[in-house]
Motif scaffolding. Structure first.
Motif, short mmCIF file in Angstrom:
data_model
loop_
_atom_site.label_atom_id
_atom_site.label_comp_id
_atom_site.label_asym_id
_atom_site.label_seq_id
_atom_site.Cartn_x
_atom_site.Cartn_y
_atom_site.Cartn_z
N ASP A 1 0.85 -1.19 0.00
CA ASP A 1 0.00 0.00 0.00
C ASP A 1 0.89 1.24 0.00
O ASP A 1 1.47 1.60 1.02
CB ASP A 1 -0.91 -0.01 1.23
N GLU A 2 1.02 1.88 -1.16
CA GLU A 2 1.84 3.09 -1.33
C GLU A 2 3.24 2.89 -0.74
O GLU A 2 3.65 3.61 0.19
CB GLU A 2 1.16 4.30 -0.69
N PRO A 3 4.02 1.94 -1.25
CA PRO A 3 5.30 1.61 -0.63
C PRO A 3 6.35 2.71 -0.69
O PRO A 3 7.28 2.71 0.12
CB PRO A 3 5.76 0.38 -1.44
N THR A 4 6.21 3.67 -1.62
CA THR A 4 7.20 4.74 -1.72
C THR A 4 6.68 6.09 -1.23
O THR A 4 7.36 7.10 -1.37
CB THR A 4 7.68 4.89 -3.18
N SER A 5 5.49 6.09 -0.65
CA SER A 5 4.89 7.34 -0.19
C SER A 5 5.76 8.03 0.86
O SER A 5 6.26 7.39 1.79
CB SER A 5 3.51 7.06 0.40
N GLY A 6 5.96 9.34 0.71
CA GLY A 6 6.69 10.13 1.68
C GLY A 6 8.20 10.01 1.61
O GLY A 6 8.90 10.55 2.47
N LEU A 7 8.71 9.34 0.59
CA LEU A 7 10.15 9.15 0.47
C LEU A 7 10.73 10.03 -0.65
O LEU A 7 10.04 10.36 -1.61
CB LEU A 7 10.47 7.68 0.15
N ASP A 8 12.01 10.40 -0.51
CA ASP A 8 12.66 11.14 -1.58
C ASP A 8 12.86 10.21 -2.78
O ASP A 8 12.73 8.99 -2.67
CB ASP A 8 14.00 11.70 -1.11
N ALA A 9 13.20 10.77 -3.94
CA ALA A 9 13.26 10.01 -5.18
C ALA A 9 14.26 8.86 -5.13
O ALA A 9 14.00 7.76 -5.63
CB ALA A 9 13.59 10.94 -6.34
#
Length: 258
Positions: A182-190
């Protein structure tokens, strides 16, 4: 920077034509708010399926229905050939132990060390393991996500990307056949987001899992997805590879790729 292991392009990896997940005409409303309005999808064994959609489109509700965290109002949810909507809690729990769920925030227990977080999950699913087997499983899971050195840290000592990795370690420690992201990269930098996307591929290759990835991160979708489905107004409105959908004649579908 934590390095993941070298990995070939996921799209070169063959997957089975055996259907492992099937949703048929899935409906879910909350009061007068109809969120899912007849969702249909198939997922094959070993496949990485990405589900895209705008905020509030029902992406997370879909996968929460899939594991029975939310009960659908109508429709079928067939997992491993069995319709879970007709199951009691005992039968449903037998299916759940074969499914891993990586929540958007990692969902670690803040009062427990990394070791204790993983141990708690493992003992809940496999209470008869010896202490040596538990220790070996914890070390293997942490090695798989590149964070062996974090074993005695508290969640508050970890960065956002590290928390995601530990959350994934806690997910894979039970050796699930299906992993829901569920949105595994949410809130992370590129850069960290790409590391997590590459880790998803590494885990799939190592553990031969089937994955359903809910995301709005197009870089993650492009890197991880064998196939992409787009959810709009409670139904799946488009399906295909990243390359095919990027060239869609539908203006709304193309808007995801701009």
């Amino acid at each position: 920077m934590i390095q993941t292991k070298p990995l070939k392009d996921k799209k070169t990896t063959a997957h089975s034509t055996e259907t492992i997940v099937e949703l048929k005409n899935l409906y879910k409303s909350f009061g007068d708010n109809a969120v899912l309005k007849g969702v249909n999808l198939l997922v094959n064994k070993g496949e990485d399926l990405v589900i895209l959609g705008r905020s509030g489109s029902g992406k997370s509700i879909t996968i929460k229905c899939l594991v029975g965290l939310i009960r659908a109002d109508e429709g079928e949810i067939n997992i491993f050939g069995e319709d879970i909507t007709k199951m009691n809690n005992t039968a449903l729990n037998e299916i759940r132990v074969r499914i891993g769920f990586l929540f958007q925030n990692g969902a670690l227990y803040d009062s427990m060390t990394v070791r204790q977080n993983l141990e708690f999950t493992l003992k809940h699913h496999s209470p008869y393991l010896s202490s040596i087997e538990v220790d070996e499983a914890i070390l293997e899971a942490l090695e798989s996500v590149g964070l062996e050195e974090a074993i005695d840290k508290m969640p508050s000592e970890l960065s956002g990307g590290m928390r995601k990795r530990i959350g994934l370690a806690r997910t894979i420690i039970i050796k699930p056949e299906i992993i829901l992201y569920d949105e595994p990269t949410s809130g992370l930098d590129a850069i960290t987001a790409r590391e997590i996307s590459e880790l998803i591929l590494y885990v799939q290759k190592k553990y031969k899992t089937t994955s359903i990835i809910i995301t709005h991160d197009m870089a993650c979708a492009k890197l991880t997805g064998n196939r992409i489905m787009i959810l709009k107004d409670g139904v799946m409105c488009a399906e295909g590879t990243y390359a095919a959908l990027e060239k869609s004649k539908d203006k709304w579908v193309r808007s995801f790729f701009i």
